[in-house]
Write a protein that holds these residues in place. Structure first.
Motif, PDB file in Angstrom:
ATOM      1  N   GLN A   1      26.142  66.516  24.101  1.00 45.88           N
ATOM      2  CA  GLN A   1      26.987  67.563  24.678  1.00 45.88           C
ATOM      3  C   GLN A   1      27.634  68.346  23.545  1.00 45.88           C
ATOM      4  O   GLN A   1      27.894  67.802  22.474  1.00 45.88           O
ATOM      5  N   SER A   2      27.885  69.605  23.799  1.00 43.41           N
ATOM      6  CA  SER A   2      28.517  70.406  22.749  1.00 43.41           C
ATOM      7  C   SER A   2      29.894  69.805  22.459  1.00 43.41           C
ATOM      8  O   SER A   2      30.560  69.288  23.358  1.00 43.41           O
ATOM      9  N   GLY A   3      30.278  69.828  21.216  1.00 47.07           N
ATOM     10  CA  GLY A   3      31.536  69.208  20.838  1.00 47.07           C
ATOM     11  C   GLY A   3      31.345  67.818  20.258  1.00 47.07           C
ATOM     12  O   GLY A   3      32.218  67.315  19.572  1.00 47.07           O
ATOM     13  N   THR A   4      30.186  67.178  20.546  1.00 45.25           N
ATOM     14  CA  THR A   4      29.926  65.875  19.938  1.00 45.25           C
ATOM     15  C   THR A   4      29.337  66.088  18.551  1.00 45.25           C
ATOM     16  O   THR A   4      28.367  66.832  18.399  1.00 45.25           O
ATOM     17  N   ASP A   5      29.918  65.439  17.570  1.00 46.19           N
ATOM     18  CA  ASP A   5      29.466  65.570  16.195  1.00 46.19           C
ATOM     19  C   ASP A   5      28.195  64.736  15.996  1.00 46.19           C
ATOM     20  O   ASP A   5      28.234  63.518  16.174  1.00 46.19           O
ATOM     21  N   PRO A   6      27.062  65.374  15.639  1.00 41.77           N
ATOM     22  CA  PRO A   6      25.819  64.600  15.463  1.00 41.77           C
ATOM     23  C   PRO A   6      25.971  63.493  14.422  1.00 41.77           C
ATOM     24  O   PRO A   6      25.388  62.413  14.585  1.00 41.77           O
ATOM     25  N   ALA A   7      26.736  63.742  13.357  1.00 38.69           N
ATOM     26  CA  ALA A   7      26.900  62.712  12.327  1.00 38.69           C
ATOM     27  C   ALA A   7      27.605  61.486  12.911  1.00 38.69           C
ATOM     28  O   ALA A   7      27.214  60.344  12.644  1.00 38.69           O
ATOM     29  N   GLU A   8      28.621  61.706  13.738  1.00 39.54           N
ATOM     30  CA  GLU A   8      29.311  60.587  14.400  1.00 39.54           C
ATOM     31  C   GLU A   8      28.347  59.839  15.318  1.00 39.54           C
ATOM     32  O   GLU A   8      28.364  58.607  15.397  1.00 39.54           O
ATOM     33  N   PHE A   9      27.532  60.610  16.026  1.00 43.25           N
ATOM     34  CA  PHE A   9      26.534  59.991  16.895  1.00 43.25           C
ATOM     35  C   PHE A   9      25.624  59.069  16.086  1.00 43.25           C
ATOM     36  O   PHE A   9      25.408  57.911  16.447  1.00 43.25           O
ATOM     37  N   HIS A  10      25.099  59.583  14.965  1.00 43.41           N
ATOM     38  CA  HIS A  10      24.195  58.765  14.153  1.00 43.41           C
ATOM     39  C   HIS A  10      24.908  57.531  13.605  1.00 43.41           C
ATOM     40  O   HIS A  10      24.316  56.452  13.513  1.00 43.41           O
ATOM     41  N   ALA A  11      26.172  57.667  13.232  1.00 44.95           N
ATOM     42  CA  ALA A  11      26.924  56.515  12.720  1.00 44.95           C
ATOM     43  C   ALA A  11      27.085  55.456  13.818  1.00 44.95           C
ATOM     44  O   ALA A  11      26.972  54.256  13.563  1.00 44.95           O
ATOM     45  N   ASN A  12      27.325  55.911  15.040  1.00 49.44           N
ATOM     46  CA  ASN A  12      27.462  54.960  16.147  1.00 49.44           C
ATOM     47  C   ASN A  12      26.137  54.269  16.475  1.00 49.44           C
ATOM     48  O   ASN A  12      26.116  53.101  16.846  1.00 49.44           O
ATOM     49  N   VAL A  13      25.043  55.017  16.319  1.00 51.31           N
ATOM     50  CA  VAL A  13      23.717  54.429  16.533  1.00 51.31           C
ATOM     51  C   VAL A  13      23.449  53.366  15.460  1.00 51.31           C
ATOM     52  O   VAL A  13      23.048  52.239  15.764  1.00 51.31           O
ATOM     53  N   ALA A  14      23.698  53.722  14.196  1.00 47.63           N
ATOM     54  CA  ALA A  14      23.466  52.770  13.109  1.00 47.63           C
ATOM     55  C   ALA A  14      24.373  51.544  13.268  1.00 47.63           C
ATOM     56  O   ALA A  14      23.977  50.415  12.969  1.00 47.63           O
ATOM     57  N   SER A  15      25.588  51.758  13.751  1.00 50.86           N
ATOM     58  CA  SER A  15      26.513  50.641  13.952  1.00 50.86           C
ATOM     59  C   SER A  15      26.028  49.718  15.071  1.00 50.86           C
ATOM     60  O   SER A  15      26.187  48.505  14.990  1.00 50.86           O
ATOM     61  N   ALA A  16      25.430  50.305  16.111  1.00 51.96           N
ATOM     62  CA  ALA A  16      24.855  49.477  17.177  1.00 51.96           C
ATOM     63  C   ALA A  16      23.704  48.645  16.610  1.00 51.96           C
ATOM     64  O   ALA A  16      23.529  47.481  16.969  1.00 51.96           O
ATOM     65  N   CYS A  17      22.929  49.237  15.681  1.00 51.86           N
ATOM     66  CA  CYS A  17      21.854  48.466  15.046  1.00 51.86           C
ATOM     67  C   CYS A  17      22.444  47.317  14.246  1.00 51.86           C
ATOM     68  O   CYS A  17      21.891  46.218  14.207  1.00 51.86           O
ATOM     69  N   GLU A  18      23.571  47.569  13.615  1.00 47.62           N
ATOM     70  CA  GLU A  18      24.219  46.511  12.843  1.00 47.62           C
ATOM     71  C   GLU A  18      24.607  45.336  13.747  1.00 47.62           C
ATOM     72  O   GLU A  18      24.623  44.186  13.318  1.00 47.62           O
ATOM     73  N   SER A  19      24.917  45.633  15.001  1.00 53.09           N
ATOM     74  CA  SER A  19      25.329  44.569  15.930  1.00 53.09           C
ATOM     75  C   SER A  19      24.175  43.674  16.342  1.00 53.09           C
ATOM     76  O   SER A  19      24.378  42.616  16.924  1.00 53.09           O
ATOM     77  N   GLY A  20      22.933  44.120  16.076  1.00 50.13           N
ATOM     78  CA  GLY A  20      21.779  43.395  16.579  1.00 50.13           C
ATOM     79  C   GLY A  20      21.439  43.780  18.015  1.00 50.13           C
ATOM     80  O   GLY A  20      20.312  43.615  18.443  1.00 50.13           O
ATOM     81  N   TRP A  21      22.418  44.287  18.759  1.00 53.94           N
ATOM     82  CA  TRP A  21      22.181  44.697  20.152  1.00 53.94           C
ATOM     83  C   TRP A  21      21.820  46.182  20.175  1.00 53.94           C
ATOM     84  O   TRP A  21      22.591  47.020  20.657  1.00 53.94           O
ATOM     85  N   ASP A  22      20.637  46.508  19.663  1.00 47.97           N
ATOM     86  CA  ASP A  22      20.222  47.903  19.712  1.00 47.97           C
ATOM     87  C   ASP A  22      19.057  48.018  20.685  1.00 47.97           C
ATOM     88  O   ASP A  22      18.000  47.512  20.402  1.00 47.97           O
ATOM     89  N   PHE A  23      19.333  48.659  21.836  1.00 50.69           N
ATOM     90  CA  PHE A  23      20.625  49.218  22.246  1.00 50.69           C
ATOM     91  C   PHE A  23      21.097  48.541  23.508  1.00 50.69           C
ATOM     92  O   PHE A  23      20.339  47.848  24.160  1.00 50.69           O
ATOM     93  N   SER A  24      22.337  48.864  23.904  1.00 52.15           N
ATOM     94  CA  SER A  24      22.931  48.188  25.046  1.00 52.15           C
ATOM     95  C   SER A  24      24.018  49.059  25.651  1.00 52.15           C
ATOM     96  O   SER A  24      24.693  49.806  24.943  1.00 52.15           O
ATOM     97  N   SER A  25      24.199  48.918  26.950  1.00 56.33           N
ATOM     98  CA  SER A  25      25.306  49.604  27.628  1.00 56.33           C
ATOM     99  C   SER A  25      26.652  49.155  27.052  1.00 56.33           C
ATOM    100  O   SER A  25      27.661  49.821  27.239  1.00 56.33           O
TER     101      SER A  25
END
Ligand SMILES: *[C@@H]1O[C@H](CO)[C@@H](O)[C@H](O)[C@H]1NC(C)=O
Ligand SMILES: *[C@@H]1O[C@H](CO)[C@@H](O)[C@H](O)[C@H]1NC(C)=O
Ligand SMILES: *[C@@H]1O[C@H](CO)[C@@H](O)[C@H](O)[C@H]1NC(C)=O
Ligand SMILES: *[C@@H]1O[C@H](CO)[C@@H](O)[C@H](O)[C@H]1NC(C)=O
Ligand SMILES: *[C@@H]1O[C@H](CO)[C@@H](O)[C@H](O)[C@H]1NC(C)=O
Ligand SMILES: *[C@@H]1O[C@H](CO)[C@@H](O)[C@H](O)[C@H]1NC(C)=O
Length: 596
Positions: free
Chosen positions: A310-334
């Motif tokens: 959505q407009s207003g969402t920072d793509p860099a923040e999105f990617h950081a959250n994706v990478a952080s979910a990978c760090e959790s081992g639960w990539d991906f999950s609700s």
């Protein structure tokens, strides 16, 4: 020699520095931080063209290929190709270029037969059911097809590879997972220790110690594009289990500095302070990876998702959250999504996860024990104090008295995530709550919670969640590491009903694994708890066979419950073909070896 050491040290300082500045939200702009510095494997025009042209179905294929020449030369050739007017969107054009300049994936490994593999590990003698014992013997054999050694050229010319060089051979998960993975290795090692493969285990632990020396933590997996995120911190627990099996105090002494360095990384770069119900400030840990670009190994998927933000969402923040979910081992999950099944609503870095804090608590307890063993009383006391602080924090921040269980906490909203996840009950695993003594009233409430959530009804095992999001770490998938942790959590409880449940869940998981093995001649990465089958496609990639942690958890359950487990009846496991099992198993070894 001096120069070599010096550059390693520099690399270490740089990586830690990056993490740190990004952690403060200052310094380098998140949007400029790629998964690594390589302009071939982690960012740049060639990567984009190769991935966008869809040369391979799996984005991971390209970034696992070995360069035939120096990176600079390849980039110059690519620029010449572009300047010559070639159609860079064409899969054929890009395939031609990649064939010319890269070797296919997997060329950096040689298949390696573990030298400490032996025919009849002792634990199999305690498996009462002869069909299960035979199957266990074959699962034990699969280690032989999952061993990999890295070719010497990777050490000599590491810049031509995305593979991270490690000195000792490893047991890999299998399928597309050709290299080591951090938390997978914990359950692989649980299995290897039962298989009495202590030398292989020690080598894999030494590899991880090398990774900590180089990066300050253990990367998600053995590729340069995994080097700015970790995975659930289980190295110390693996060393503890190795020590319990071998009494090898000398080895523990050797790696202790790296265990402490890793612990300090999590406390320094992954901490969060939050006010608890008791009104006190508590320090807990979070998954947080500071990467502001698409993951190289899932480039197309991330680019597609980023385009639909959505407009207003920072793509860099999105990617950081994706990478952080990978760090959790639960990539991906609700678990990481604000809205049920919508990856674009991901906000991993707002969540304080129950499981990570249980792993940290277990590490603190193990560090306390091992420090004591090494005669370091003061350090032991400090780690013991950390355990006590951790328990208090888990009580004050993660326990929900209303639900009678622990829940992830969202530090942005100040609310618990009030949804069932298998990880909700993990504080039972090492009684990381209260004063560290199991309490029947608490544990009874947790069992009631599981009944109320109706998560004990599935024939195939314990579900990851109740959210049918289509993601891998959600319903209806059941994962080996979660079965292990849930079963251990319940088995250690003073509540008899919890102990019975643990045994029952172990039998169900064995039924699923065994049944699918008889039908498909393979061990799978995960299973569907409703049907007891391996899932088809769904999530980021197709389901994989092999499979390291699946095998490790099966061996653990056969060891722990071997006296009571029974092979499933004909209707669920196609028992009429049981006499074919030896033949099928022979084929399996061939299939799996050929496939990888
Ligand atoms: C890629 O996927 C498509 C559709 O699933 C399939 O037809 C094709 O054979 C696959 N190609 C490769 C190289 O695996
Ligand atoms: C380049 O290749 C793409 C993909 O094959 C194709 O759709 C496009 O029309 C091509 N462009 C030109 C100018 O030929
Ligand atoms: C390890 O040492 C303990 C205490 O000295 C002993 O009880 C145990 O049997 C030993 N275990 C092994 C595997 O040698
Ligand atoms: C938590 O992180 C901050 C910032 O990185 C650091 O200054 C602080 O010392 C850390 N807290 C602990 C308890 O290590
Ligand atoms: C620490 O040692 C004590 C006593 O030997 C033992 O009961 C406990 O399980 C150990 N804890 C860990 C985490 O290894
Ligand atoms: C399995 O294969 C091995 C060697 O390939 C052979 O010696 C053995 O007889 C086979 N066993 C069965 C049960 O087919």
């Amino acid at each position: 020699m001096a120069c070599h050491r010096c550059s390693l040290l520099l690399l270490y300082v740089t990586v830690v520095f990056h993490g740190h500045t990004a952690a403060q939200g200052g310094g380098e702009d998140l949007a400029n931080i790629a998964a690594c510095d390589s302009e071939i494997y982690c960012s740049g025009r060639l990567l984009e063209a190769a991935q966008n042209a869809h040369v391979f179905n799996d984005s991971k294929t390209f970034v696992d290929m070995k360069m035939k020449s120096e990176g600079d030369e390849i980039l110059r050739a690519f620029d010449a190709l572009a300047a010559g007017g070639a159609n860079l969107s064409s899969a054929e054009v890009m395939r031609g270029f990649l064939d010319q300049w890269f070797d296919p994936p997997g060329s950096e490994f040689e298949v390696w037969q573990p030298t400490d593999w032996r025919d009849s590990p002792e634990f199999l003698n305690h498996v009462a059911d002869s069909s299960l014992r035979e199957w266990g013997r074959h699962v034990h054999q699969l280690w032989k097809s999952l061993g990999r050694n890295i070719k010497p050229d990777v050490r000599a010319r590491p810049h031509l590879y995305s593979l991270l060089y490690v000195p000792h051979p490893v047991i890999v998960p299998g399928g597309r997972f050709r290299e080591f993975y951090y938390w997978d290795t914990y359950w692989i090692i649980r299995g290897l220790l039962l298989s009495e493969m202590t030398e292989t285990t020690r080598g894999m632990l030494s590899n991880f110690a090398e990774m900590v020396k180089r990066f300050g933590f253990v990367p998600n997996g053995g590729r340069v594009y995994y080097s700015r995120r970790s995975q659930p911190p289980v190295l110390t627990l693996a060393v503890r289990d190795y020590l319990d099996k071998t009494n090898d105090t000398v080895f523990v002494q050797t790696v202790m500095p790296q265990l402490e360095m890793e612990y300090n990384f999590w406390m320094r770069d992954r901490n969060v302070t939050v006010r608890g119900r008791d009104n006190g400030q508590h320090v807990l840990n979070q998954y947080r990876s500071f990467i502001g670009k698409s993951r190289p190994e899932s480039w197309r998927e991330d680019e597609d998702a980023a385009r639909s933000l959505q407009s207003g969402t920072d793509p860099a923040e999105f990617h950081a959250n994706v990478a952080s979910a990978c760090e959790s081992g639960w990539d991906f999950s609700s678990r990481w999504y604000a809205h049920g099944d919508d990856v674009t609503s991901i906000r991993t870095t707002d969540i304080i996860p129950v499981d990570l804090n249980v792993f940290m608590c277990a590490c603190e307890a193990a560090l306390a024990n091992m420090s004591l063993l090494l005669g370091r009383g003061e350090a032991a006391a400090q780690y013991q104090a950390a355990v006590e602080r951790r328990r208090a924090a888990i009580d004050a921040v993660l326990w929900s008295d209303q639900q009678g269980v622990w829940l992830d906490y969202n530090s942005a909203t100040g609310q618990h995530t009030d949804r069932f996840y298998a990880s909700n009950i993990f504080p039972l695993y090492n009684t990381c709550y209260g004063d560290g003594t199991a309490q029947a009233d608490i544990e009874g409430r947790v069992v009631d919670y599981l009944k109320k959530e109706s998560v004990l009804i599935y024939p195939g095992g314990f579900p990851t969640s109740r959210v049918p999001s289509g993601e891998q770490w959600d319903f209806p998938n059941g994962w080996p590491p979660l079965q292990h942790l849930v079963i251990e959590s319940l088995a250690g409880s003073p509540v008899r009903e919890a102990q019975r449940l643990a045994q029952d869940l172990a039998q169900r998981w064995i039924n699923t694994n065994y049944g699918q093995f008889v039908r498909t001649q393979a061990m799978w990465e995960k299973y569907d708890v409703e049907t007891g089958e391996h899932p088809g496609s769904g999530g980021e990639y197709d389901v994989q066979v092999g499979f390291g942690w699946t095998n490790g958890v099966v061996l653990h359950l056969l060891d722990k419950y071997g006296h009571v487990l029974r092979a499933p009846p004909a209707s669920t496991a196609a028992a009429p073909v049981l006499h074919l099992v030896p033949l099928i198993l022979n084929l399996t070894a061939a299939v799996i070896t050929g496939q990888v």
